[in-house]
Design a protein around this motif. Structure first.
Motif, short mmCIF file in Angstrom:
data_model
loop_
_atom_site.label_atom_id
_atom_site.label_comp_id
_atom_site.label_asym_id
_atom_site.label_seq_id
_atom_site.Cartn_x
_atom_site.Cartn_y
_atom_site.Cartn_z
N CYS A 102 0.84 -1.19 0.00
CA CYS A 102 0.00 0.00 0.00
C CYS A 102 0.88 1.25 0.00
CB CYS A 102 -0.97 0.00 1.18
SG CYS A 102 -0.22 -0.03 2.80
N GLU A 103 0.42 2.27 -0.69
CA GLU A 103 1.12 3.56 -0.79
C GLU A 103 2.55 3.39 -1.29
OE1 GLU A 103 0.73 5.55 2.95
OE2 GLU A 103 -1.46 5.43 2.94
N ASP A 104 2.77 2.35 -2.11
CA ASP A 104 4.09 2.07 -2.70
C ASP A 104 5.20 1.96 -1.65
OD1 ASP A 104 2.99 1.96 -5.22
OD2 ASP A 104 3.52 4.01 -5.75
N GLN A 105 4.86 1.45 -0.48
CA GLN A 105 5.86 1.30 0.57
C GLN A 105 6.67 0.03 0.33
OE1 GLN A 105 4.34 2.99 4.64
NE2 GLN A 105 2.69 1.79 3.76
N VAL A 106 7.96 0.22 0.12
CA VAL A 106 8.85 -0.92 -0.12
C VAL A 106 10.26 -0.55 0.31
CG1 VAL A 106 9.26 -0.23 -2.51
CG2 VAL A 106 9.66 -2.59 -1.85
N ALA A 107 10.98 -1.54 0.82
CA ALA A 107 12.39 -1.38 1.13
C ALA A 107 13.12 -2.63 0.65
CB ALA A 107 12.62 -1.18 2.62
N ILE A 108 14.32 -2.41 0.13
CA ILE A 108 15.19 -3.51 -0.26
C ILE A 108 16.39 -3.50 0.68
CG2 ILE A 108 16.56 -4.56 -2.10
CD1 ILE A 108 14.96 -2.87 -4.10
N ARG A 109 16.62 -4.63 1.33
CA ARG A 109 17.80 -4.75 2.20
C ARG A 109 18.66 -5.89 1.70
NH1 ARG A 109 18.06 -4.02 8.10
NH2 ARG A 109 19.59 -2.47 7.46
N ARG A 110 19.96 -5.76 1.91
CA ARG A 110 20.93 -6.70 1.34
C ARG A 110 21.95 -7.09 2.41
NH1 ARG A 110 23.16 -3.94 -3.69
NH2 ARG A 110 21.09 -4.60 -4.44
N LEU A 145 13.80 -6.24 9.33
CA LEU A 145 14.04 -4.91 8.76
C LEU A 145 15.13 -4.18 9.55
CD1 LEU A 145 12.98 -2.83 6.61
CD2 LEU A 145 11.51 -1.94 8.42
N ALA A 146 15.22 -4.47 10.84
CA ALA A 146 16.19 -3.79 11.70
C ALA A 146 17.48 -4.59 11.90
CB ALA A 146 15.55 -3.53 13.07
N ASP A 147 17.61 -5.73 11.26
CA ASP A 147 18.76 -6.61 11.50
C ASP A 147 20.07 -5.96 11.04
OD1 ASP A 147 20.70 -8.90 11.15
OD2 ASP A 147 18.97 -10.00 11.93
N ASP A 148 21.08 -5.99 11.90
CA ASP A 148 22.36 -5.36 11.61
C ASP A 148 23.16 -6.06 10.52
OD1 ASP A 148 21.99 -3.35 13.44
OD2 ASP A 148 23.07 -4.37 15.07
N ALA A 149 22.78 -7.29 10.17
CA ALA A 149 23.49 -8.00 9.11
C ALA A 149 23.13 -7.47 7.73
CB ALA A 149 23.20 -9.50 9.18
N LEU A 150 22.08 -6.63 7.68
CA LEU A 150 21.57 -6.12 6.41
C LEU A 150 21.81 -4.62 6.28
CD1 LEU A 150 18.09 -7.91 6.50
CD2 LEU A 150 20.13 -8.67 5.25
N GLU A 151 21.88 -4.17 5.04
CA GLU A 151 21.93 -2.74 4.76
C GLU A 151 20.82 -2.39 3.77
OE1 GLU A 151 25.61 -1.67 2.97
OE2 GLU A 151 25.55 -3.27 1.48
N THR A 152 20.27 -1.20 3.92
CA THR A 152 19.20 -0.76 3.03
C THR A 152 19.81 -0.19 1.76
OG1 THR A 152 17.75 -0.25 4.89
CG2 THR A 152 17.21 0.76 2.78
N VAL A 153 19.37 -0.72 0.62
CA VAL A 153 19.90 -0.23 -0.67
C VAL A 153 18.83 0.54 -1.46
CG1 VAL A 153 21.68 -1.98 -0.86
CG2 VAL A 153 19.41 -2.46 -1.80
N PHE A 154 17.59 0.43 -1.03
CA PHE A 154 16.50 1.18 -1.65
C PHE A 154 15.34 1.24 -0.67
CE2 PHE A 154 12.41 1.28 -3.84
CZ PHE A 154 12.54 2.37 -4.67
N SER A 155 14.70 2.39 -0.58
CA SER A 155 13.51 2.49 0.26
C SER A 155 12.68 3.68 -0.18
CB SER A 155 13.88 2.64 1.74
OG SER A 155 12.72 2.72 2.53
N THR A 156 11.37 3.50 -0.19
CA THR A 156 10.48 4.61 -0.49
C THR A 156 10.09 5.35 0.77
OG1 THR A 156 8.53 3.17 -0.32
CG2 THR A 156 9.52 3.45 -2.51
N ARG A 157 10.63 4.91 1.90
CA ARG A 157 10.35 5.58 3.16
C ARG A 157 11.51 5.31 4.11
NH1 ARG A 157 5.62 4.22 6.41
NH2 ARG A 157 7.02 4.96 8.02
N SER A 158 11.50 6.00 5.25
CA SER A 158 12.56 5.81 6.24
C SER A 158 12.39 4.47 6.90
CB SER A 158 12.49 6.92 7.30
OG SER A 158 13.35 6.65 8.35
N CYS A 159 13.48 3.72 7.01
CA CYS A 159 13.43 2.41 7.70
C CYS A 159 13.74 2.63 9.16
CB CYS A 159 14.43 1.44 7.06
SG CYS A 159 13.89 0.93 5.42
#
Length: 198
Positions: free
Chosen positions: A80-88, A184-198
């Motif tokens: 909804c509302e194009d909310q998406v985050a990509i974490r790697r 979403l909050a895991d320290d092993a991951l980094e955010t590479v794209f997000s339409t909102r603040s993680c």
């Protein structure tokens, strides 16, 4: 802008960023999933990970009713509302590791969804599925396994009344679960794209 045009734009942005093994977080616009997000103090309520097959992007996900391989556009259309985050994974993912992730996902295809979010079950739910695939393929444990009691104590904004009704009057307080928010909050991951603040 029409919904179709918005989805075209979002899909193009996501495709430009994706690598196999990336983890996609979205917010599903349904009452249950909104309660999941509210109960964890997060915007996200669903998660899956990305693979590429025959030149096309797919998201491996545990959804109602079963674990499946969803085309990227189909997965994104649920948010909804194009909310998406990509974490790697900060450590990166090799081609051999991708093969192992795919193999773990394949083992679970068709497994039924657990609407009670019970981690210690043969059934799956979205965050458990991602957790198990990365654990068994890469020995990386994404997210935090915790009891419903701890989860609800840490999130006073959660609707205990809703969860009491969801569990037919008696919340199984000692049931272990795992949430998309903890991944979403895991320290092993980094955010590479997000339409909102993680």
């Amino acid at each position: 802008m029409t919904r179709q045009a918005q989805l075209d734009q979002l899909e193009a942005q996501v495709r430009d960023t994706l690598q196999e093994g990336d983890i996609l977080f979205i917010s599903i616009n349904s009452f249950l999933y909104k309660q999941v997000a509210r109960g964890t103090g997060s915007w996200c309520s669903h998660v899956g990970f990305v693979v590429r097959e025959q030149g096309e992007w797919f998201v491996m996900e545990s959804a109602v009713p079963v674990v499946k391989r969803s085309p990227l556009r189909s997965f994104l259309s649920k948010t909804c509302e194009d909310q998406v985050a990509i974490r790697r994974l900060k450590s990166g993912v090799s081609s051999d590791q991708i093969d192992r992730l795919k193999a773990e996902a394949e083992k679970r295809l068709g497994t039924f969804y657990h609407l009670g979010f019970k981690y210690d079950s043969k059934r799956q739910f979205c965050s458990k599925f991602v957790h198990e695939c990365f654990r068994d393929a890469l020995d990386i444990k994404l997210g935090k396994v915790e009891t419903l009691e701890v989860l609800l104590e840490q999130n006073p904004q959660a609707s205990v009344g809703f969860w009491r009704a969801w569990y037919f009057g008696l919340i199984p307080w000692q049931r272990r679960t795992l949430t998309p928010a903890s991944q979403l909050a895991d320290d092993a991951l980094e955010t590479v794209f997000s339409t909102r603040s993680c």
